[in-house]
Write a protein that holds these residues in place. Sequence first.
Motif, PDB file in Angstrom:
ATOM      1  N   PRO A 296     -61.507 -78.997 -26.777  1.00  0.00           N
ATOM      2  CA  PRO A 296     -61.087 -80.117 -25.927  1.00  0.00           C
ATOM      3  C   PRO A 296     -62.103 -80.398 -24.826  1.00  0.00           C
ATOM      4  O   PRO A 296     -62.566 -79.477 -24.145  1.00  0.00           O
ATOM      5  N   GLY A 297     -62.472 -81.672 -24.670  1.00  0.00           N
ATOM      6  CA  GLY A 297     -63.408 -82.070 -23.628  1.00  0.00           C
ATOM      7  C   GLY A 297     -62.911 -83.295 -22.894  1.00  0.00           C
ATOM      8  O   GLY A 297     -62.046 -84.028 -23.382  1.00  0.00           O
ATOM      9  N   LYS A 298     -63.456 -83.515 -21.717  1.00  0.00           N
ATOM     10  CA  LYS A 298     -63.174 -84.722 -20.943  1.00  0.00           C
ATOM     11  C   LYS A 298     -64.482 -85.299 -20.435  1.00  0.00           C
ATOM     12  O   LYS A 298     -65.423 -84.556 -20.131  1.00  0.00           O
ATOM     13  N   PHE A 299     -64.528 -86.617 -20.337  1.00  0.00           N
ATOM     14  CA  PHE A 299     -65.746 -87.274 -19.880  1.00  0.00           C
ATOM     15  C   PHE A 299     -65.715 -87.436 -18.370  1.00  0.00           C
ATOM     16  O   PHE A 299     -64.782 -88.020 -17.811  1.00  0.00           O
ATOM     17  N   ALA A 300     -66.737 -86.893 -17.697  1.00  0.00           N
ATOM     18  CA  ALA A 300     -66.880 -87.025 -16.242  1.00  0.00           C
ATOM     19  C   ALA A 300     -67.743 -88.251 -15.963  1.00  0.00           C
ATOM     20  O   ALA A 300     -68.950 -88.226 -16.200  1.00  0.00           O
ATOM     21  N   VAL A 301     -67.112 -89.304 -15.483  1.00  0.00           N
ATOM     22  CA  VAL A 301     -67.821 -90.568 -15.264  1.00  0.00           C
ATOM     23  C   VAL A 301     -68.949 -90.393 -14.258  1.00  0.00           C
ATOM     24  O   VAL A 301     -70.058 -90.906 -14.440  1.00  0.00           O
ATOM     25  N   ASP A 302     -68.694 -89.629 -13.184  1.00  0.00           N
ATOM     26  CA  ASP A 302     -69.711 -89.459 -12.140  1.00  0.00           C
ATOM     27  C   ASP A 302     -70.929 -88.699 -12.642  1.00  0.00           C
ATOM     28  O   ASP A 302     -72.058 -88.926 -12.185  1.00  0.00           O
ATOM     29  N   LYS A 303     -70.737 -87.797 -13.602  1.00  0.00           N
ATOM     30  CA  LYS A 303     -71.848 -86.995 -14.129  1.00  0.00           C
ATOM     31  C   LYS A 303     -72.396 -87.562 -15.441  1.00  0.00           C
ATOM     32  O   LYS A 303     -73.395 -87.062 -15.963  1.00  0.00           O
ATOM     33  N   ARG A 304     -71.719 -88.572 -15.983  1.00  0.00           N
ATOM     34  CA  ARG A 304     -72.087 -89.145 -17.285  1.00  0.00           C
ATOM     35  C   ARG A 304     -72.220 -88.043 -18.330  1.00  0.00           C
ATOM     36  O   ARG A 304     -73.120 -88.035 -19.163  1.00  0.00           O
ATOM     37  N   SER A 305     -71.278 -87.106 -18.293  1.00  0.00           N
ATOM     38  CA  SER A 305     -71.334 -85.944 -19.176  1.00  0.00           C
ATOM     39  C   SER A 305     -69.934 -85.579 -19.656  1.00  0.00           C
ATOM     40  O   SER A 305     -68.936 -85.857 -18.985  1.00  0.00           O
ATOM     41  N   ILE A 306     -69.886 -84.914 -20.809  1.00  0.00           N
ATOM     42  CA  ILE A 306     -68.638 -84.348 -21.312  1.00  0.00           C
ATOM     43  C   ILE A 306     -68.556 -82.910 -20.830  1.00  0.00           C
ATOM     44  O   ILE A 306     -69.504 -82.135 -20.990  1.00  0.00           O
ATOM     45  N   LEU A 307     -67.418 -82.560 -20.243  1.00  0.00           N
ATOM     46  CA  LEU A 307     -67.214 -81.201 -19.748  1.00  0.00           C
ATOM     47  C   LEU A 307     -66.098 -80.518 -20.534  1.00  0.00           C
ATOM     48  O   LEU A 307     -65.113 -81.161 -20.911  1.00  0.00           O
TER      49      LEU A 307
ATOM     50  N   LYS B 234     -59.083 -92.612 -24.828  1.00  0.00           N
ATOM     51  CA  LYS B 234     -59.521 -93.296 -23.595  1.00  0.00           C
ATOM     52  C   LYS B 234     -60.930 -92.882 -23.207  1.00  0.00           C
ATOM     53  O   LYS B 234     -61.714 -93.697 -22.701  1.00  0.00           O
ATOM     54  N   ASP B 235     -61.297 -91.624 -23.447  1.00  0.00           N
ATOM     55  CA  ASP B 235     -62.663 -91.166 -23.160  1.00  0.00           C
ATOM     56  C   ASP B 235     -63.640 -91.594 -24.246  1.00  0.00           C
ATOM     57  O   ASP B 235     -64.817 -91.891 -23.967  1.00  0.00           O
ATOM     58  N   GLN B 236     -63.179 -91.625 -25.496  1.00  0.00           N
ATOM     59  CA  GLN B 236     -64.048 -92.114 -26.576  1.00  0.00           C
ATOM     60  C   GLN B 236     -64.555 -93.519 -26.269  1.00  0.00           C
ATOM     61  O   GLN B 236     -65.723 -93.843 -26.510  1.00  0.00           O
TER      62      GLN B 236
ATOM     63  N   THR C 223     -72.564 -79.772 -25.972  1.00  0.00           N
ATOM     64  CA  THR C 223     -71.868 -80.567 -24.962  1.00  0.00           C
ATOM     65  C   THR C 223     -71.653 -82.021 -25.349  1.00  0.00           C
ATOM     66  O   THR C 223     -71.166 -82.811 -24.541  1.00  0.00           O
ATOM     67  N   ALA C 224     -72.027 -82.391 -26.578  1.00  0.00           N
ATOM     68  CA  ALA C 224     -71.857 -83.785 -27.002  1.00  0.00           C
ATOM     69  C   ALA C 224     -71.767 -83.825 -28.523  1.00  0.00           C
ATOM     70  O   ALA C 224     -72.124 -82.858 -29.201  1.00  0.00           O
TER      71      ALA C 224
ATOM     72  N   PRO D 107     -60.534 -83.013 -12.454  1.00  0.00           N
ATOM     73  CA  PRO D 107     -59.147 -82.610 -12.155  1.00  0.00           C
ATOM     74  C   PRO D 107     -58.364 -82.332 -13.433  1.00  0.00           C
ATOM     75  O   PRO D 107     -58.476 -83.067 -14.426  1.00  0.00           O
ATOM     76  N   GLY D 108     -57.601 -81.251 -13.432  1.00  0.00           N
ATOM     77  CA  GLY D 108     -56.767 -80.926 -14.582  1.00  0.00           C
ATOM     78  C   GLY D 108     -57.523 -80.394 -15.778  1.00  0.00           C
ATOM     79  O   GLY D 108     -57.028 -80.458 -16.906  1.00  0.00           O
ATOM     80  N   SER D 109     -58.728 -79.831 -15.556  1.00  0.00           N
ATOM     81  CA  SER D 109     -59.525 -79.346 -16.685  1.00  0.00           C
ATOM     82  C   SER D 109     -59.428 -77.839 -16.884  1.00  0.00           C
ATOM     83  O   SER D 109     -60.150 -77.278 -17.711  1.00  0.00           O
ATOM     84  N   LEU D 110     -58.522 -77.194 -16.146  1.00  0.00           N
ATOM     85  CA  LEU D 110     -58.356 -75.753 -16.316  1.00  0.00           C
ATOM     86  C   LEU D 110     -57.734 -75.443 -17.675  1.00  0.00           C
ATOM     87  O   LEU D 110     -58.076 -74.453 -18.323  1.00  0.00           O
ATOM     88  N   GLN D 111     -56.816 -76.305 -18.114  1.00  0.00           N
ATOM     89  CA  GLN D 111     -56.183 -76.163 -19.415  1.00  0.00           C
ATOM     90  C   GLN D 111     -56.101 -77.527 -20.091  1.00  0.00           C
ATOM     91  O   GLN D 111     -55.952 -78.541 -19.409  1.00  0.00           O
ATOM     92  N   PRO D 112     -56.173 -77.580 -21.424  1.00  0.00           N
ATOM     93  CA  PRO D 112     -56.027 -78.862 -22.122  1.00  0.00           C
ATOM     94  C   PRO D 112     -54.628 -79.433 -21.905  1.00  0.00           C
ATOM     95  O   PRO D 112     -53.663 -78.684 -21.736  1.00  0.00           O
ATOM     96  N   ASP D 113     -54.519 -80.756 -21.922  1.00  0.00           N
ATOM     97  CA  ASP D 113     -53.196 -81.364 -21.800  1.00  0.00           C
ATOM     98  C   ASP D 113     -52.526 -81.420 -23.171  1.00  0.00           C
ATOM     99  O   ASP D 113     -53.136 -81.151 -24.207  1.00  0.00           O
TER     100      ASP D 113
END
Length: 460
Positions: free
Chosen positions: A92-103, A50-52, A12-13, A443-449
């Motif tokens: 592909p991952g996105k950073f969840a600011v509220d969870k301080r985690s990559i999902l 932007k997430d990096q 996960t990281a 939001p929008g994590s069902l498929q990569p952009d």
Amino acid sequence: MDRKPHLAIFTTASLPWMTGTAVNPLFRAAYLAKDGERKITLVIPWLSLKDQKLVYPENTNFGSPSEQESYIRQWLEERIAFIAGFAIRFYPGKFAVDKRSILPVGDISEIIPDEEADIAVLEEPEHLTWFHHGKRWKTKFRLVIGVIHTNYLEYVKREKNGKVQAFLLKYVNSWVASIYCHKVIRLSAATQDYPRSIICNVHGVNPKFLEIDKKRYEQQHSSNQAFTKGAYYIGKMVWSKGYGELLKLLHDHQNELAGLEVDLYGNGEDSDQVKEAVSKLKLTVRVHPGRDHADPLFHDYKVFLNPSTTDVVCTTTAEALAMGKIVVCANHPSNDFFKQFPNCRTYDDDNGFVEATRKALGEEPVPLTDAQRYELSWEAATERFLRVSELNRVSAIEMEKHSSTEFASASLNLWKNMEDTSAYLHHLALGFEATRRAFGAIPGSLQPDEEQLKELGFTT
């Protein structure tokens, strides 16, 4: 014709984020590949720029996955004494600011082709599958092993409505681990229980720390020079990582600990609050920016104080023991593995902490034996992993037989039907954006952009 089993390690990281789920799976991949008996692939998250910027250290960003892979391999090569023959792939991952985690974004099991889908190791299986919508892991892979790194319940309990959230999360974690993993390895008894789980610390320490201990011992033996610094703590500077407990202990027992000096090292969201709390103490406590624990700055400290109870197995505690220091830590399941080492001093209450700290400062650490050094190493951790996961019993032929023999009896067929239904409900629920949002997905994590697909080379 027999072939080598393929083992894919999903985590996960990734570096340069210096977190346990980036570092430990990297070492696991290297040491599992060392004997050449398996084909190993490490599968790690790719973040857009932007997430990096939110996750990685300042001025450490990558324009492509190949750049990041080069960085990771160089970091590893500086720490191990052999050529690590494993592949690295990105999802592909996105950073969840509220969870301080990559999902994860999309179905990350697709990163491994079906013809290579023998064994999957899911580092943090609950984290990787909370919002999974795609092929069922246990259908895609012949064997799926989960490794529990994080005590999520302990973190959630500290939030608003924490008890309710922890109650719900406990069942969600158990649910997804059950439907997606054949076996679960818990690093310690500090985590919640899981179906088909076993407790075993399958982590080792960076070899650099064991080298530091050897050099330190040689220096002391030749010059009789003792440690020149007292006590310290290093960790991400957030209250839940032990700072709250440590500062409360120091505040409540300032008289008994008169003369004690403590250095704190870390970066994090709560740095300003920690500095403010420290300023109110009579004791000498200094706050410093975070540094690599292997930095020569730490070599002269004798005592590592770590009252944290949110870890599953604390990496910095293992590193401190590997460097030959005395560790003062809570008598807690997360520290059970460390109790075998003579330099580990546990306490049950405030008075025990005061007594253990004062005693540690007045004594010299016991030199590690070769056997104790080995127990802390990644070689030993890999042996433990192979033993409890039973990978050595899994051959290509056995895996071919797996799908036809696993559910031979009527009772197993009934269990399989129930589990299949449960997995289908999870798949169905997580296929809708509204449901995903309700469960807490990005939001929008069902498929990569399109941007991530292009960066990963998934489109032409």
